[in-house]
Scaffold this motif. Structure first.
Motif, mmCIF file in Angstrom:
data_model
loop_
_atom_site.group_PDB
_atom_site.id
_atom_site.type_symbol
_atom_site.label_atom_id
_atom_site.label_comp_id
_atom_site.label_asym_id
_atom_site.label_seq_id
_atom_site.Cartn_x
_atom_site.Cartn_y
_atom_site.Cartn_z
ATOM 1 N N UNK A 25 0.836 -1.094 0.074
ATOM 2 C CA UNK A 25 0.107 -0.028 -0.152
ATOM 3 C C UNK A 25 1.128 1.311 0.013
ATOM 4 N N UNK A 26 0.585 2.256 -0.949
ATOM 5 C CA UNK A 26 1.084 3.442 -0.830
ATOM 6 C C UNK A 26 0.311 4.250 0.344
ATOM 7 N N UNK A 27 1.444 4.858 0.967
ATOM 8 C CA UNK A 27 0.965 5.955 2.085
ATOM 9 C C UNK A 27 1.713 7.007 1.938
ATOM 10 N N UNK A 28 0.929 8.378 1.757
ATOM 11 C CA UNK A 28 1.403 9.627 1.705
ATOM 12 C C UNK A 28 1.210 10.507 3.055
ATOM 13 N N UNK A 29 2.072 11.603 3.015
ATOM 14 C CA UNK A 29 1.714 12.413 4.383
ATOM 15 C C UNK A 29 1.478 13.825 3.704
ATOM 16 N N UNK A 30 0.305 14.230 4.590
ATOM 17 C CA UNK A 30 -0.065 15.641 4.092
ATOM 18 C C UNK A 30 -0.247 16.340 5.097
ATOM 19 N N UNK A 31 0.743 17.677 5.033
ATOM 20 C CA UNK A 31 0.448 18.755 6.200
ATOM 21 C C UNK A 31 -0.124 19.948 5.706
ATOM 22 N N UNK A 32 -1.162 20.078 6.750
ATOM 23 C CA UNK A 32 -1.683 21.277 6.630
ATOM 24 C C UNK A 32 -1.775 22.100 7.954
ATOM 25 N N UNK A 33 -1.353 23.345 8.001
ATOM 26 C CA UNK A 33 -1.182 24.307 9.419
ATOM 27 C C UNK A 33 -2.811 24.519 9.707
ATOM 28 N N UNK A 34 -2.943 24.492 10.920
ATOM 29 C CA UNK A 34 -4.135 24.664 11.411
ATOM 30 C C UNK A 34 -4.182 26.441 12.093
ATOM 31 N N UNK A 35 -5.302 27.122 11.649
ATOM 32 C CA UNK A 35 -5.462 28.227 11.929
ATOM 33 C C UNK A 35 -6.581 28.568 13.047
ATOM 34 N N UNK A 36 -5.980 28.840 14.177
ATOM 35 C CA UNK A 36 -7.125 28.798 15.409
ATOM 36 C C UNK A 36 -8.018 29.966 15.339
ATOM 37 N N UNK A 37 -7.770 30.863 14.560
ATOM 38 C CA UNK A 37 -8.992 31.876 14.289
ATOM 39 C C UNK A 37 -10.006 31.484 13.476
ATOM 40 N N UNK A 38 -9.558 30.274 12.476
ATOM 41 C CA UNK A 38 -10.440 30.074 11.648
ATOM 42 C C UNK A 38 -11.558 28.967 12.366
ATOM 43 N N UNK A 39 -12.779 28.983 12.422
ATOM 44 C CA UNK A 39 -13.582 28.016 13.073
ATOM 45 C C UNK A 39 -13.768 26.860 12.133
ATOM 46 N N UNK A 40 -13.368 26.847 10.961
ATOM 47 C CA UNK A 40 -13.500 25.696 10.240
ATOM 48 C C UNK A 40 -12.399 24.661 10.508
ATOM 49 N N UNK A 41 -13.306 23.408 10.856
ATOM 50 C CA UNK A 41 -12.214 22.229 11.142
ATOM 51 C C UNK A 41 -12.490 21.103 9.846
ATOM 52 N N UNK A 42 -11.591 20.877 9.071
ATOM 53 C CA UNK A 42 -11.703 20.021 8.037
ATOM 54 C C UNK A 42 -11.642 18.528 8.459
ATOM 55 N N UNK A 43 -10.821 18.526 9.415
ATOM 56 C CA UNK A 43 -10.545 17.033 9.580
ATOM 57 C C UNK A 43 -10.368 16.707 11.044
ATOM 58 N N UNK A 44 -10.749 15.697 11.500
ATOM 59 C CA UNK A 44 -10.677 15.371 13.135
ATOM 60 C C UNK A 44 -9.618 15.637 13.574
#
Lengths: 169, 562
Positions: free
Chosen positions: B349-368
């Motif tokens: 299986x191929x596993x990739x790493x994705x990094x996304x910085x969180x922005x505390x002021x933005x209420x949007x939470x895209x992933x758990x």
């Protein structure tokens, strides 16, 4: 086999109702005495009353329940036409009945014809249900047949009635 | 004396009873009751308010004529319901109608069988992917629009197909063909939709204790495995979310089962606590996860080594993604990623790493995992999707049905996660040891996965419509209790930004009605028939003069008295 048994039971019920028709007409014609009504009008009144009761009992309930729905079906119109035919048949049956039971001096030759016609008219419900179930006729066809036979029987009974009235010898 | 009178009266009542029964019997024999029209189950578009703005379909009751897409151009559709099968859907047409706020009586979308559980089965339908994408696009359009008329979804079946064919034929001609088939009327008699009072979200957690060495007073480190189980879609009664996130829930339950087997024996119990979390409120910026984490003791939160969140792992081919918020250079992240990569390589299986910085002021939470990261807990989300979804997107809607989920994929993910975790717990990193080897007593059980996936694909799980004691939530709790030492349920109220309305499914009645002109015509015909019959009878019995005298006014009295 089960279907056959159910079929004959329904038929017996219909024949029973036809017989009840005849018995009721007999009672109405002979037992209920009205002094100031001539024989001509008596059978008309009895036939009319009987047909009214029959229509109300058989057709009022389904009409009230079914005809108020949103969908349109031709059934109720046809039932109305059937009620017309039934009226004519009831009147002719009452006429024949009055001939059989109320008039004592009938020409001998006509008596068997009178009884035969009365028999046919009395068993009309069984005939129509046989046509619908046994031969699989559709409702409009059955109603057309009823209208036709009612007119024919009315004509015959009218002729018989007038024939019996003539010999005032 | 009195006795005989009583019995006489009794007999009289019995006789009248018999005659009534006989009469009813005769009536029943002679009367045939008429049957109604077609009736099918329909499911309503969701109705909700978000931050005060209204979205979705704002009405539920329906009582209009049916029309198809072949309506004559320029026709007035404000009192008509458009029936649109998904296969013939032109999304720009619908978008135009909704955005320009054109008046319409209602919309009824017909979905192909593959999106339903009972009839979907394994039918091979070409353009499956195309239909899925089209439905996803339609869903996004409908969810974010404010629609002032009822919108319903139904599954195609023979009845409605014949009705639709008839409607198309009539529309193509322009006028109804025969008087009796004046049209079809669609009626849904439901009351006005009401707000759902204080929608609850229920988080379920299971705790599996690790082995404490004698004399060790320190808190054991904890590893958390989390999946959100609720969904959100265009039709709440159909939002089963097989992939998002039914696959995650099933994987979590199977991992719990495997580790409960390992931990049941003190000899094989690891030195880590395991915390399994089934959270709700996923589509709403993982509100439930946030409340769950906030309810933790500070010590417990600090003892969490890392958390793995499972989301949408049921329909991938050979590539998975690990999403993180901390930079990849971070030592912990490196450790987790390497652990997964090693096992993945062995399993092809191929596993990739994705990094996304969180922005505390933005209420949007895209992933758990972002909820964990906001509270400084190392976490990662394992998913087959590489891009971050928008709000209310990819949350298990109409298109997410059982057909599109592959249980083999879930089995492989379970093995991947379980193996990686076990190697970390027991300290076998880098060694080629197969703890959950196929065919052994600790093998992943595909039948378990399939049965739970089937159950999840038949249960709509939109959080506001799941009560506190919903049988499904209880079933999840019981299952988790079977595999863990201690189970807790946390009931919270969904945050006030969202308000939901009920009335999610109904029964549609289709009536074939005649046009008004037909009714008038029939009235005329019958009236004339009766008049003709009446005059015929009067003429034959009393003579023509009597009939005419009915219409002539009686001679006025004035002449007589004068």
């Amino acid at each position: 086999m089960e279907k056959f048994v159910g079929y004959t039971f329904q038929e017996l019920l219909k024949a029973l109702i036809g017989f009840i028709d005849v018995a009721g007409l007999y009672l109405a014609l002979t037992q209920l005495t009205h002094r100031n009504i001539s024989q001509n009008h008596k059978f008309q009144a009895v036939g009319l009353g009987w047909a009214l009761a029959d229509s109300v009992l058989h057709r009022l309930a389904p009409l009230w329940v079914g005809a108020r729905g949103l969908e349109f079906t031709w059934d109720y119109i046809l039932q109305g036409l059937e009620a017309n035919a039934n009226l004519v048949l009831s009147i002719s049956l009452a006429a024949l009945g009055s001939l059989i039971w109320l008039r004592k001096n009938k020409p001998k030759t006509l008596i068997p014809i009178i009884y035969a016609c009365a028999g046919i008219v009395a068993t009309m419900p069984s005939i129509t249900s046989y046509l619908r179930r046994g031969l699989g006729w559709h409702f409009p066809k059955v109603v057309g047949f009823e209208l036709f036979t009612s007119l024919v029987m009315a004509f015959i009974s009218w002729q018989l009635f007038s024939a019996c009235q003539r010999p005032y010898v | 004396m009195a006795l005989s009178k009583n019995s006489g009266g009794h007999r009289g009542m019995q006789e009248s009873m018999y005659s009534v029964i006989a009469l009813v019997f005769i009536l029943v024999a002679c009367v045939e009751l008429c049957d109604a029209a077609a009736a099918i189950d329909v499911y309503r578009l969701i109705q909700y308010d978000m931050s005060g703005s209204a979205y979705g379909s704002r009405f539920a009751a329906l009582n209009h004529h049916a029309a198809s897409l072949h309506f004559p151009p320029g026709a007035d559709l404000s009192r008509a319901v458009l029936i649109i099968p998904l296969r013939e859907l032109n999304i720009t047409f619908v978008r135009e109608y909704i955005n320009q706020k054109k008046p319409l009586g209602g919309l009824l979308f017909l979905l192909p069988d593959i999106f339903s559980f009972e009839n979907g089965g394994n039918k091979q339908v070409h353009e499956k992917e195309q239909l899925k994408n089209l439905l996803a696009e339609l869903e996004q359009l409908l969810i974010h629009a404010n629609i002032p008329y009822p919108v319903y979804f139904a599954f195609e079946n023979d009845e409605i197909d014949t009705v639709l064919a008839d409607i198309k034929k009539n529309d193509a001609i322009g006028q109804p063909a025969t008087a009796t088939t004046g049209g079809y009327k669609l009626v849904i008699p439901t009351p006005e939709p009401k707000k759902v009072a204080s929608p609850t979200i229920t988080n379920i957690q299971g705790w599996l204790s690790g082995l404490k060495a004698d004399g060790d007073t320190n808190q054991l480190p904890t590893i958390a495995i989390v999946a959100s189980y609720d969904t959100f879609g265009a039709a709440p009664a159909l939002s089963v979310g097989s992939d998002s996130n039914g696959s995650g829930v099933v994987a979590l339950l199977e991992i719990a089962r495997l580790f409960s087997l390992l931990y049941s024996n003190p000899k094989t119990r690891g030195r880590y606590n395991l915390l399994f979390g089934l959270t709700s409120g996923g589509p709403y910026n993982y509100n439930g996860t946030q409340k769950w984490l906030r309810s933790f003791d500070q010590r417990l939160r600090e003892s969490i080594d890392y958390a793995i969140c499972l989301n949408s792992i049921g329909s991938w081919d050979n590539e998975l993604w690990i999403h993180v918020s901390k930079p990849p250079e971070n030592a912990y992240i490196k450790q987790i990623f390497e652990g997964f990569s090693n096992v993945a390589e062995e399993m092809d299986i191929k596993v990739g790493l994705k990094h996304k910085k969180i922005n505390i002021s933005n209420p949007r939470v895209a992933r758990e995992h972002e909820q964990f990261s906001r509270l400084r807990v190392t976490a990662a989300t394992l998913s087959e999707i590489s891009t971050a979804p928008e709000l209310l997107q990819g949350t298990g809607g109409l298109y997410d049905s059982r057909q599109f989920v592959n249980e083999t994929a879930i089995t492989r993910v379970v093995k991947l996660v379980a193996e990686s975790l076990a190697r970390h717990i027991y300290g076998h990193q880098g060694k080629n040891v197969q703890i959950f080897a196929d065919g052994g007593s600790l093998a992943v059980n595909p039948a378990y996965i399939q049965s739970w996936l089937d159950l999840l694909s038949q249960t709509p799980r939109v959080a506001p419509f799941l009560s506190k004691n919903d049988p499904f939530v209880m079933a999840l709790k019981k299952e988790l209790a079977d595999h863990t030492d201690e189970v807790n349920m946390q009931h919270e109220v969904l945050e006030g930004v969202f308000t939901f309305y009920d009335s999610t499914s109904a029964r549609l009645n289709i009536y074939q009605v005649a046009s008004v002109t037909f009714d008038l015509l029939l009235l005329l015909v019958l009236g004339s028939y009766l008049i003709v019959l009446f005059s015929f009878l009067v003429i034959t019995t009393r003579g023509l003069d009597d009939l005419i005298s009915l219409f002539r006014r009686p001679p006025s009295r004035k002449v007589k008295t004068a």
